[in-house]
Design a protein around this motif. Structure first.
Motif, PDB file in Angstrom:
ATOM      1  N   GLN A  39       7.129  13.695   7.865  1.00 23.42           N
ATOM      2  CA  GLN A  39       5.750  13.464   7.441  1.00 23.42           C
ATOM      3  C   GLN A  39       5.630  13.641   5.929  1.00 23.42           C
ATOM      4  O   GLN A  39       6.310  14.493   5.351  1.00 23.42           O
ATOM      5  N   PRO A  40       4.757  12.860   5.305  1.00 20.11           N
ATOM      6  CA  PRO A  40       4.507  13.089   3.874  1.00 20.11           C
ATOM      7  C   PRO A  40       4.046  14.525   3.659  1.00 20.11           C
ATOM      8  O   PRO A  40       3.462  15.140   4.558  1.00 20.11           O
ATOM      9  N   PHE A  41       4.287  15.048   2.478  1.00 22.33           N
ATOM     10  CA  PHE A  41       3.925  16.432   2.164  1.00 22.33           C
ATOM     11  C   PHE A  41       3.163  16.443   0.835  1.00 22.33           C
ATOM     12  O   PHE A  41       3.668  16.907  -0.186  1.00 22.33           O
ATOM     13  N   PRO A  42       1.928  15.948   0.849  1.00 18.17           N
ATOM     14  CA  PRO A  42       1.161  15.841  -0.405  1.00 18.17           C
ATOM     15  C   PRO A  42       0.798  17.191  -1.023  1.00 18.17           C
ATOM     16  O   PRO A  42       0.524  17.260  -2.219  1.00 18.17           O
ATOM     17  N   GLU A  43       0.823  18.271  -0.236  1.00 20.04           N
ATOM     18  CA  GLU A  43       0.475  19.593  -0.764  1.00 20.04           C
ATOM     19  C   GLU A  43       1.581  20.192  -1.640  1.00 20.04           C
ATOM     20  O   GLU A  43       1.332  21.120  -2.407  1.00 20.04           O
ATOM     21  N   ALA A  44       2.794  19.682  -1.531  1.00 12.38           N
ATOM     22  CA  ALA A  44       3.916  20.212  -2.308  1.00 12.38           C
ATOM     23  C   ALA A  44       3.704  19.933  -3.794  1.00 12.38           C
ATOM     24  O   ALA A  44       3.126  18.917  -4.178  1.00 12.38           O
ATOM     25  N   ARG A  45       4.189  20.856  -4.626  1.00 12.26           N
ATOM     26  CA  ARG A  45       4.062  20.721  -6.086  1.00 12.26           C
ATOM     27  C   ARG A  45       4.788  19.473  -6.585  1.00 12.26           C
ATOM     28  O   ARG A  45       4.275  18.731  -7.411  1.00 12.26           O
ATOM     29  N   LYS A  46       6.003  19.236  -6.087  1.00 14.38           N
ATOM     30  CA  LYS A  46       6.768  18.032  -6.414  1.00 14.38           C
ATOM     31  C   LYS A  46       6.762  17.146  -5.177  1.00 14.38           C
ATOM     32  O   LYS A  46       6.746  17.643  -4.045  1.00 14.38           O
ATOM     33  N   PRO A  47       6.803  15.822  -5.328  1.00 14.86           N
ATOM     34  CA  PRO A  47       6.780  14.937  -4.158  1.00 14.86           C
ATOM     35  C   PRO A  47       7.863  15.323  -3.148  1.00 14.86           C
ATOM     36  O   PRO A  47       9.030  15.493  -3.511  1.00 14.86           O
ATOM     37  N   ALA A  48       7.450  15.488  -1.899  1.00 12.41           N
ATOM     38  CA  ALA A  48       8.379  15.945  -0.860  1.00 12.41           C
ATOM     39  C   ALA A  48       7.983  15.355   0.487  1.00 12.41           C
ATOM     40  O   ALA A  48       6.902  14.769   0.646  1.00 12.41           O
ATOM     41  N   ILE A  49       8.885  15.535   1.439  1.00 11.94           N
ATOM     42  CA  ILE A  49       8.676  15.107   2.822  1.00 11.94           C
ATOM     43  C   ILE A  49       8.959  16.311   3.714  1.00 11.94           C
ATOM     44  O   ILE A  49       9.931  17.037   3.499  1.00 11.94           O
ATOM     45  N   ARG A  50       8.092  16.535   4.718  1.00 12.86           N
ATOM     46  CA  ARG A  50       8.347  17.566   5.726  1.00 12.86           C
ATOM     47  C   ARG A  50       9.229  16.944   6.801  1.00 12.86           C
ATOM     48  O   ARG A  50       8.930  15.849   7.292  1.00 12.86           O
ATOM     49  N   LEU A  51      10.293  17.650   7.160  1.00 15.07           N
ATOM     50  CA  LEU A  51      11.230  17.166   8.173  1.00 15.07           C
ATOM     51  C   LEU A  51      11.301  18.135   9.341  1.00 15.07           C
ATOM     52  O   LEU A  51      11.227  19.351   9.145  1.00 15.07           O
ATOM     53  N   TRP A  52      11.472  17.605  10.532  1.00  9.75           N
ATOM     54  CA  TRP A  52      11.782  18.377  11.721  1.00  9.75           C
ATOM     55  C   TRP A  52      13.124  17.845  12.210  1.00  9.75           C
ATOM     56  O   TRP A  52      13.262  16.658  12.516  1.00  9.75           O
ATOM     57  N   VAL A  53      14.115  18.735  12.243  1.00  9.08           N
ATOM     58  CA  VAL A  53      15.488  18.337  12.533  1.00  9.08           C
ATOM     59  C   VAL A  53      15.957  19.041  13.803  1.00  9.08           C
ATOM     60  O   VAL A  53      15.868  20.266  13.910  1.00  9.08           O
ATOM     61  N   ASP A  54      16.472  18.264  14.760  1.00 11.57           N
ATOM     62  CA  ASP A  54      16.980  18.812  16.017  1.00 11.57           C
ATOM     63  C   ASP A  54      18.461  19.113  15.866  1.00 11.57           C
ATOM     64  O   ASP A  54      19.281  18.204  15.691  1.00 11.57           O
ATOM     65  N   PHE A  55      18.808  20.411  15.938  1.00 10.93           N
ATOM     66  CA  PHE A  55      20.189  20.856  15.844  1.00 10.93           C
ATOM     67  C   PHE A  55      20.797  21.117  17.210  1.00 10.93           C
ATOM     68  O   PHE A  55      21.906  21.622  17.303  1.00 10.93           O
ATOM     69  N   GLY A  56      20.089  20.763  18.283  1.00 10.35           N
ATOM     70  CA  GLY A  56      20.604  21.004  19.631  1.00 10.35           C
ATOM     71  C   GLY A  56      20.586  22.490  19.944  1.00 10.35           C
ATOM     72  O   GLY A  56      20.259  23.316  19.108  1.00 10.35           O
ATOM     73  N   PRO A  57      20.974  22.844  21.191  1.00  8.68           N
ATOM     74  CA  PRO A  57      20.998  24.253  21.548  1.00  8.68           C
ATOM     75  C   PRO A  57      22.113  24.977  20.805  1.00  8.68           C
ATOM     76  O   PRO A  57      23.141  24.368  20.545  1.00  8.68           O
ATOM     77  N   PRO A  58      21.959  26.214  20.453  1.00  7.31           N
ATOM     78  CA  PRO A  58      20.800  27.074  20.673  1.00  7.31           C
ATOM     79  C   PRO A  58      19.784  27.023  19.538  1.00  7.31           C
ATOM     80  O   PRO A  58      18.735  27.655  19.633  1.00  7.31           O
ATOM     81  N   LEU A  59      20.052  26.284  18.459  1.00  5.55           N
ATOM     82  CA  LEU A  59      19.138  26.287  17.306  1.00  5.55           C
ATOM     83  C   LEU A  59      17.839  25.544  17.568  1.00  5.55           C
ATOM     84  O   LEU A  59      16.786  25.934  17.082  1.00  5.55           O
ATOM     85  N   GLY A  60      17.898  24.437  18.273  1.00  7.09           N
ATOM     86  CA  GLY A  60      16.708  23.638  18.542  1.00  7.09           C
ATOM     87  C   GLY A  60      16.209  22.928  17.298  1.00  7.09           C
ATOM     88  O   GLY A  60      16.966  22.641  16.371  1.00  7.09           O
TER      89      GLY A  60
END
Length: 128
Positions: A39-60
């Motif tokens: 997702q875009p991350f307009p609140e960040a000081r520098k242009p950024a993207i929020r990521l959700w990364v699936d590492f599989g079990p057990p990290l999720g």
């Protein structure tokens, strides 16, 4: 064959870090995961993207803020495998908890290019 002259437009790489032991290196957990949301991350000081990364079990699924906006858009990141350090303490970025450090390299302008495997590998695999 003559050596090629360095590209004057390339940023100067940082100095090489001090020598560490293999035990120091073994404490850094670099894992592969698949981006399941971005997702875009307009609140960040520098242009950024929020990521959700699936590492599989057990990290999720873990989340990260990454300054990737020059080469990547959120929709083009979903489904991409990335490498990340997964055992650093969480860090707050503009109210968002970044739980992993997604890894990249600078291009000739210093903008981030993601590290990723050449072939599809199981999520959670550890770098060695």
């Amino acid at each position: 064959m003559a050596a090629q002259a360095p590209d004057p437009a390339s940023p100067t790489p940082p100095p090489i870090a001090p020598v560490i032991t293999i035990e120091d290196f073994a404490r850094v957990s670099v894992r592969v995961g698949t981006v399941v949301d971005a997702q875009p991350f307009p609140e960040a000081r520098k242009p950024a993207i929020r990521l959700w990364v699936d590492f599989g079990p057990p990290l999720g699924v873990r989340q990260s803020s990454a300054q990737l906006t020059v080469h990547y858009t959120p929709d083009r990141l979903i489904g991409r495998q990335v490498l990340a350090v997964v055992n650093l303490p969480p860090r707050r970025v503009a109210g968002f908890e970044s739980q992993v450090l997604v890894l990249g390299l600078p291009d000739g302008n210093g903008d981030v290019v993601l590290l990723r495997p050449d072939f599809l590998v199981p999520n959670g695999g550890a770098m060695y």
